[in-house]
Design a protein around this motif. Sequence first.
Motif, short mmCIF file in Angstrom:
data_model
loop_
_atom_site.label_atom_id
_atom_site.label_comp_id
_atom_site.label_asym_id
_atom_site.label_seq_id
_atom_site.Cartn_x
_atom_site.Cartn_y
_atom_site.Cartn_z
N ILE A 38 0.86 -1.19 0.00
CA ILE A 38 0.00 0.00 0.00
C ILE A 38 0.89 1.24 0.00
CG2 ILE A 38 -1.75 1.28 1.29
CD1 ILE A 38 -2.68 -1.38 2.44
N PRO A 39 0.65 2.21 -0.89
CA PRO A 39 1.51 3.40 -0.94
C PRO A 39 1.40 4.23 0.34
CG PRO A 39 0.23 3.17 -2.96
CD PRO A 39 -0.32 2.18 -1.98
N ILE A 40 2.50 4.84 0.67
CA ILE A 40 2.54 5.80 1.78
C ILE A 40 2.41 7.20 1.19
CG2 ILE A 40 3.92 6.76 3.66
CD1 ILE A 40 5.32 4.05 3.86
N VAL A 41 1.43 7.96 1.68
CA VAL A 41 1.17 9.31 1.17
C VAL A 41 1.71 10.31 2.19
CG1 VAL A 41 -0.57 10.95 0.39
CG2 VAL A 41 -0.86 8.49 -0.06
N ILE A 42 2.61 11.19 1.74
CA ILE A 42 3.24 12.19 2.62
C ILE A 42 2.96 13.57 2.04
CG2 ILE A 42 5.38 13.03 3.65
CD1 ILE A 42 6.54 10.23 3.29
N ASP A 43 2.17 14.33 2.75
CA ASP A 43 1.97 15.75 2.39
C ASP A 43 3.04 16.55 3.13
OD1 ASP A 43 1.09 18.23 1.66
OD2 ASP A 43 -0.72 18.21 2.91
N SER A 46 5.68 22.85 4.58
CA SER A 46 6.70 23.57 5.34
C SER A 46 6.24 23.90 6.75
CB SER A 46 7.07 24.86 4.61
OG SER A 46 5.92 25.68 4.44
N TYR A 47 4.93 23.85 6.99
CA TYR A 47 4.40 24.11 8.34
C TYR A 47 4.08 22.81 9.06
CZ TYR A 47 1.11 25.61 11.96
OH TYR A 47 0.45 25.80 13.16
N GLN A 48 3.31 21.96 8.40
CA GLN A 48 2.95 20.67 8.99
C GLN A 48 3.14 19.56 7.97
OE1 GLN A 48 -1.06 21.01 10.56
NE2 GLN A 48 -0.26 21.30 12.63
N CYS A 49 3.43 18.38 8.50
CA CYS A 49 3.58 17.19 7.68
C CYS A 49 2.43 16.24 8.02
CB CYS A 49 4.93 16.52 7.95
SG CYS A 49 5.25 15.09 6.90
N ARG A 50 1.75 15.74 6.98
CA ARG A 50 0.62 14.82 7.16
C ARG A 50 0.94 13.51 6.44
NH1 ARG A 50 -1.22 19.90 7.65
NH2 ARG A 50 -0.50 20.37 5.55
N VAL A 51 0.79 12.42 7.15
CA VAL A 51 1.21 11.11 6.64
C VAL A 51 0.12 10.09 6.89
CG1 VAL A 51 3.02 9.35 6.71
CG2 VAL A 51 3.59 11.73 7.23
N GLY A 52 -0.04 9.18 5.95
CA GLY A 52 -0.99 8.08 6.12
C GLY A 52 -0.88 7.09 4.98
N TRP A 53 -1.62 6.00 5.11
CA TRP A 53 -1.69 5.01 4.02
C TRP A 53 -2.68 5.48 2.98
CZ3 TRP A 53 2.17 1.81 4.59
CH2 TRP A 53 2.62 1.49 5.88
N ALA A 54 -2.50 5.03 1.75
CA ALA A 54 -3.33 5.51 0.65
C ALA A 54 -4.79 5.16 0.83
CB ALA A 54 -2.81 4.95 -0.68
N ASN A 55 -5.09 4.06 1.52
CA ASN A 55 -6.49 3.67 1.71
C ASN A 55 -7.08 4.21 3.00
OD1 ASN A 55 -4.95 2.11 3.34
ND2 ASN A 55 -5.74 0.13 2.64
N LEU A 693 -6.30 9.65 -2.85
CA LEU A 693 -7.24 9.17 -3.88
C LEU A 693 -6.50 8.77 -5.15
CD1 LEU A 693 -10.19 11.74 -3.58
CD2 LEU A 693 -10.28 9.28 -3.10
N TRP A 694 -5.54 9.59 -5.57
CA TRP A 694 -4.80 9.29 -6.79
C TRP A 694 -3.86 8.10 -6.60
CZ3 TRP A 694 0.33 10.40 -8.84
CH2 TRP A 694 0.40 10.28 -10.24
N ALA A 695 -3.35 7.92 -5.36
CA ALA A 695 -2.43 6.81 -5.11
C ALA A 695 -3.14 5.46 -5.20
CB ALA A 695 -1.79 6.98 -3.73
N TYR A 701 0.88 4.20 -10.25
CA TYR A 701 1.97 3.25 -10.54
C TYR A 701 2.55 3.51 -11.93
CZ TYR A 701 0.12 0.85 -6.44
OH TYR A 701 -0.30 0.55 -5.18
N LYS A 702 1.71 4.08 -12.83
CA LYS A 702 2.18 4.36 -14.19
C LYS A 702 3.18 5.51 -14.20
CE LYS A 702 0.37 5.87 -18.68
NZ LYS A 702 -0.86 6.23 -19.42
N TYR A 703 2.91 6.55 -13.36
CA TYR A 703 3.75 7.74 -13.38
C TYR A 703 4.81 7.77 -12.27
CZ TYR A 703 0.37 9.55 -16.71
OH TYR A 703 -0.43 9.73 -17.81
N ALA A 704 4.81 6.80 -11.38
CA ALA A 704 5.82 6.75 -10.33
C ALA A 704 7.17 6.34 -10.92
CB ALA A 704 5.40 5.78 -9.24
#
Length: 729
Positions: A38-43, A46-55, A693-695, A701-704
């Motif tokens: 499952i992809p890891i999504v990292i926003d 510069s102020y805050q970092c938000r992390v979670g699994w794609a689902n 959503l896009w992950a 996977y096509k553009y990664a």
Amino acid sequence: MSLRDNLQPKIYNIAERRNFTPNITATDYESFAFNKGIPIVIDNGSYQCRVGWANDVSPRLQFDSMVSKYRDRKINQSVLLVGNDIYTDATAKSNAKSAFDGNVVYNFETMEYILDYIFFKLGINTDKVYHPVLMTEPVCNPNHSRRLMSELLFESYDVPSVCYGIDALFSFHANNLSFDEGGIVASSGHTTTHVIPIIGRGVLEHTKRISCGGLTSTDYMLKLMQLKYPTFPTKMTVNQAQHLVHSFTYVAQDYFKELKEYSNTSTFPSKDRIIQFPYVPPANEKTEEELARQEERRQEQARRLKEQAAKLRIQKLKDLENNLEAYVQLKESRSSMKKSEWITRLKENRISDEAELDEIILKTEKSVQRARNKLLGIDEVEIKEEPTFPLVDTPDDQLNEAERKEKKKQVAAKSLHETRQRQKEAKELARRQQEEEERAEEQRRINDFEGWLNELKNSYESQLEKVKSLKRKKEQLLDRRSHASQLRMKSIANLASDTPNQKRRRRGQDEDTFGMDDNDWSIYKEISKEEDAWEEEEELSQLRDYEHKLLRYDPAFLPEHTFDAKNSQQNSLVFMLTRGVVPAYDPENFGQMHQLHVNVERIRVPEALFQPSIIGLDQAGVVETIGDIVNRFDYDDQRKMIKSIFVTGGHTQTPGLLPRLETSLRSILPSDASLRIIHASDPVIDAWRGAALWARTEDFYKYAVTRQEYQEYGGEYLKEHRFGNVYRI
């Protein structure tokens, strides 16, 4: 009591940010995401970092992008804290550092600590990261920064693939808006604001950046408060200034109209916000018993002082009586001594002649009498005798040397006495004339009150204008380059010269150079100060007489209408903005010393997004920027874009932003334009949600960029997709 006095203002406490990140254990990882790819999504903001699994529906981690590394002397160990954990320790806060320069990552050692923290909190305990990574980045992120980020992810964590996308476009996607239908994304974040046109994709070649964001507003609020309260007893921190921006600012629909409302005393209390800073009140060190004993000691000390004063008065009376007796004996010894011997005794006592001795005896007798009366508590009434001058009319040839000296003294004393008598008579005459005028005015007031009152008002207005004119003239005279100051300077120079200007010009002499030197202006200021002070005091005295009568006889003329009240510091606009109007400011109140009044800053700080020149930024505002971008496209594309103006980013949560943006845009767009402004459902998290959503799609996977492609093409290799940082020229 007025309505203002009955108002009880609400006081808000200043707040510090104390957020903590929940800990996610390795059990969560093993049961949820291990070996599932499952992809890891990292926003990565510069102020805050938000992390979670794609689902995930929402990010699992949300923390400040800060790292603090320091050595704790108590335990003699190095401490590393990441994210919100740094707020648990004062030393950690003071050593906190960011991995960003503006909105671009530049410190990759700090970034590595953040990634370690992310993978640890997600519970990843394997030898490498088996999950693809989707990370957000700012518009036009430099290739060098992206290359180092890819190198860090591939080389240090051995991730299978990496993909980057613009956070604002992900937020656009999360709100179910179509790229094909077009639009404009206005994203205002922590450090910058971006305006991105969308026609099938993000048209980055026409994207504009404004160097104004949440951090800019925080710094501006901090500077405004420091300038407003230069002697504030507590130092305001950046987090406290940020709290003021987040909690109390709003965007004014009409900035200049709103400013006028802040200068109105009737509407000001409802807009003013009183912020209370923490303080320790001074402890009362003395109890009531101690205060009572202190008062007893004070009274006892006062009684002793009175006794000492009484003894001194008695001793002084005895000394005066002894002196009087000695002078009398000296006077009586004249009959039993030769004149030369007696004169010698006078000189030994520093007495020139017999007349002076008689004068000394007379003064000493009066002093003795006054001392006795004071000792007995008798209030003496001083009877002034009319002075006599017997030697004034006597010819000098009939007087000896001593009498001629005395005659000169009497002539001077008589002249002074006559001058005083004339002054008394002039004052008495002026007093009688004033009483006569007051009686005539009183009679006129009784007979024709309305006419008298109107005449008094006209006189007051005329006198008020005269005082204001003097004030303006005084301000002009403070500037040496003003016309009034130059004229007065020339007059002083002309009067001080032995040869006035006209004579010098006729004789062909040079112009007077008085005033060319700064020392001449110092002399001029002293002369002007004395003259202006006397003239201003005379006019103010007359004005206050009129005000006294108006306060007494005109019910519509109130104390706050007087000249002194209007020009009082406590009634000035600056005092109102710094100390408020309710309650009355008490400089001795320890609590009020630790209060800030946030009023005009509430609209001034967020106005920088529309007028960057307020903060000294030579850039166009967000409305002008959107208008400029729209004009770059043809008619059909313009119609598409203005139908979907999407606003996102944490800085757009300021109240009143969207109505002001719509009003301002309508003023520059055609009247028949179909304008629609859409606010992100969650301006802070929508970028992560759109990326998640896009992950989940095959396009991710096509553009990664895979590890093999990274090794073949390098860290700057990037595949073009609608969310990516690819622009065409």
